[in-house]
Design a protein around this motif. Structure first.
Motif, PDB file in Angstrom:
ATOM      1  N   LYS A 127       0.839  -1.200   0.000  1.00  0.00           N
ATOM      2  CA  LYS A 127       0.000   0.000   0.000  1.00  0.00           C
ATOM      3  C   LYS A 127       0.874   1.251   0.000  1.00  0.00           C
ATOM      4  O   LYS A 127       0.584   2.231  -0.689  1.00  0.00           O
ATOM      5  CB  LYS A 127      -0.911   0.023   1.235  1.00  0.00           C
ATOM      6  N   ARG A 128       1.929   1.206   0.781  1.00  0.00           N
ATOM      7  CA  ARG A 128       2.826   2.353   0.871  1.00  0.00           C
ATOM      8  C   ARG A 128       3.531   2.584  -0.463  1.00  0.00           C
ATOM      9  O   ARG A 128       3.665   3.736  -0.900  1.00  0.00           O
ATOM     10  CB  ARG A 128       3.837   2.119   1.998  1.00  0.00           C
ATOM     11  N   GLN A 129       3.950   1.524  -1.128  1.00  0.00           N
ATOM     12  CA  GLN A 129       4.589   1.670  -2.433  1.00  0.00           C
ATOM     13  C   GLN A 129       3.610   2.249  -3.458  1.00  0.00           C
ATOM     14  O   GLN A 129       3.983   3.104  -4.273  1.00  0.00           O
ATOM     15  CB  GLN A 129       5.142   0.325  -2.913  1.00  0.00           C
ATOM     16  N   LYS A 130       2.354   1.819  -3.401  1.00  0.00           N
ATOM     17  CA  LYS A 130       1.320   2.363  -4.295  1.00  0.00           C
ATOM     18  C   LYS A 130       1.104   3.847  -4.003  1.00  0.00           C
ATOM     19  O   LYS A 130       0.998   4.664  -4.916  1.00  0.00           O
ATOM     20  CB  LYS A 130       0.026   1.578  -4.122  1.00  0.00           C
ATOM     21  N   GLN A 131       1.070   4.180  -2.722  1.00  0.00           N
ATOM     22  CA  GLN A 131       0.871   5.576  -2.321  1.00  0.00           C
ATOM     23  C   GLN A 131       2.046   6.446  -2.788  1.00  0.00           C
ATOM     24  O   GLN A 131       1.850   7.597  -3.189  1.00  0.00           O
ATOM     25  CB  GLN A 131       0.694   5.662  -0.799  1.00  0.00           C
ATOM     26  N   GLU A 132       3.249   5.896  -2.738  1.00  0.00           N
ATOM     27  CA  GLU A 132       4.419   6.635  -3.230  1.00  0.00           C
ATOM     28  C   GLU A 132       4.260   6.981  -4.707  1.00  0.00           C
ATOM     29  O   GLU A 132       4.563   8.111  -5.125  1.00  0.00           O
ATOM     30  CB  GLU A 132       5.702   5.804  -3.041  1.00  0.00           C
ATOM     31  N   LYS A 133       3.772   6.031  -5.490  1.00  0.00           N
ATOM     32  CA  LYS A 133       3.574   6.274  -6.929  1.00  0.00           C
ATOM     33  C   LYS A 133       2.511   7.350  -7.150  1.00  0.00           C
ATOM     34  O   LYS A 133       2.675   8.223  -7.995  1.00  0.00           O
ATOM     35  CB  LYS A 133       3.181   4.983  -7.647  1.00  0.00           C
ATOM     36  N   GLU A 134       1.436   7.263  -6.376  1.00  0.00           N
ATOM     37  CA  GLU A 134       0.357   8.241  -6.527  1.00  0.00           C
ATOM     38  C   GLU A 134       0.805   9.646  -6.148  1.00  0.00           C
ATOM     39  O   GLU A 134       0.433  10.617  -6.796  1.00  0.00           O
ATOM     40  CB  GLU A 134      -0.856   7.837  -5.670  1.00  0.00           C
ATOM     41  N   GLU A 135       1.619   9.750  -5.083  1.00  0.00           N
ATOM     42  CA  GLU A 135       2.054  11.064  -4.613  1.00  0.00           C
ATOM     43  C   GLU A 135       3.301  11.558  -5.340  1.00  0.00           C
ATOM     44  O   GLU A 135       3.625  12.736  -5.275  1.00  0.00           O
ATOM     45  CB  GLU A 135       2.331  11.019  -3.097  1.00  0.00           C
ATOM     46  N   GLY A 136       4.027  10.634  -5.972  1.00  0.00           N
ATOM     47  CA  GLY A 136       5.274  11.008  -6.628  1.00  0.00           C
ATOM     48  C   GLY A 136       6.367  11.342  -5.623  1.00  0.00           C
ATOM     49  O   GLY A 136       7.308  12.078  -5.931  1.00  0.00           O
ATOM     50  N   LYS A 137       6.256  10.810  -4.420  1.00  0.00           N
ATOM     51  CA  LYS A 137       7.219  11.065  -3.353  1.00  0.00           C
ATOM     52  C   LYS A 137       7.553   9.752  -2.655  1.00  0.00           C
ATOM     53  O   LYS A 137       6.703   8.864  -2.557  1.00  0.00           O
ATOM     54  CB  LYS A 137       6.648  12.024  -2.294  1.00  0.00           C
ATOM     55  N   ALA A 138       8.780   9.678  -2.148  1.00  0.00           N
ATOM     56  CA  ALA A 138       9.156   8.532  -1.327  1.00  0.00           C
ATOM     57  C   ALA A 138       8.448   8.645   0.016  1.00  0.00           C
ATOM     58  O   ALA A 138       8.081   9.747   0.450  1.00  0.00           O
ATOM     59  CB  ALA A 138      10.664   8.490  -1.133  1.00  0.00           C
TER      60      ALA A 138
END
Length: 190
Positions: free
Chosen positions: A129-140
């Motif tokens: 989920k965190r990796q997906k959220q990183e892609k959505e936000e464009g941030k680590a």
């Protein structure tokens, strides 16, 4: 079998394959694997791989490690109780040495079982989920200005990772104590 000037032949080698010898091999396998995974393999992989690859590796390695830990500790515990039948009579008296050793093996079985069936899957779910959220936000996940959702995922992941690490460290310590016991007292049964 005398060890001084012993001639090794097929018959002497056959006597090495016995329940006590297999117990020690199983213990060595479990303790060595636990030490490697806990203190070396993960650290090396963390330093050598990009974070997402490291997470993918851990996602594949840990279930195998937990299953082997469950099977080996379960086998060792079964053997220990069989060889020390008073463990069942005095199961609620952990100050009895044989019972304490059963508790040590039970600690590994329960801790790694919880890691495999509960904590591990929850941790992996949060990691993805965190990796997906990183892609959505464009941030680590650890960049400044991440969303509240990412911060919540970070807290959940940190908590679950910490719980898993404590279960695993408890298992390593229990195995170390058991190893010291069998190294000094042996596998004496009755």
């Amino acid at each position: 079998m005398s060890t001084r000037n012993q001639v090794i032949n097929f018959q002497t080698l056959r006597t090495l394959v016995n329940v006590d010898g297999l117990y020690l091999l199983g213990y060595a396998w479990l303790f060595g694997m636990s030490l490697w995974i806990t203190f070396f393999g993960g650290v090396i992989a963390f330093r050598a791989l990009p974070r997402h690859q490291f997470g993918a590796l851990q996602h594949k390695v840990f279930p195998i490690y937990f299953v082997q830990s469950i099977l080996l500790s379960g086998g060792l515990l079964t053997f220990w109780v069989f060889k020390h039948p008073d463990v069942t009579t005095h199961a609620l008296k952990p100050w009895y040495a044989d019972v304490a050793q059963a508790y040590a093996l039970g600690t590994v079985l329960v801790g790694q079982g919880l890691n495999y069936f509960v904590v591990g899957p929850m941790t992996s779910k949060i990691m993805f989920k965190r990796q997906k959220q990183e892609k959505e936000e464009g941030k680590a996940y650890n960049d400044a200005g991440v969303s509240a959702e990412m911060k919540a995922l970070n807290r959940q992941f940190g908590s679950l990772h910490g719980i898993s690490s404590l279960f695993n460290l408890g298992s390593v310590i229990a195995l170390g104590i058991h190893g010291l016991w069998i190294g000094n007292v042996g596998l004496k049964g009755y």
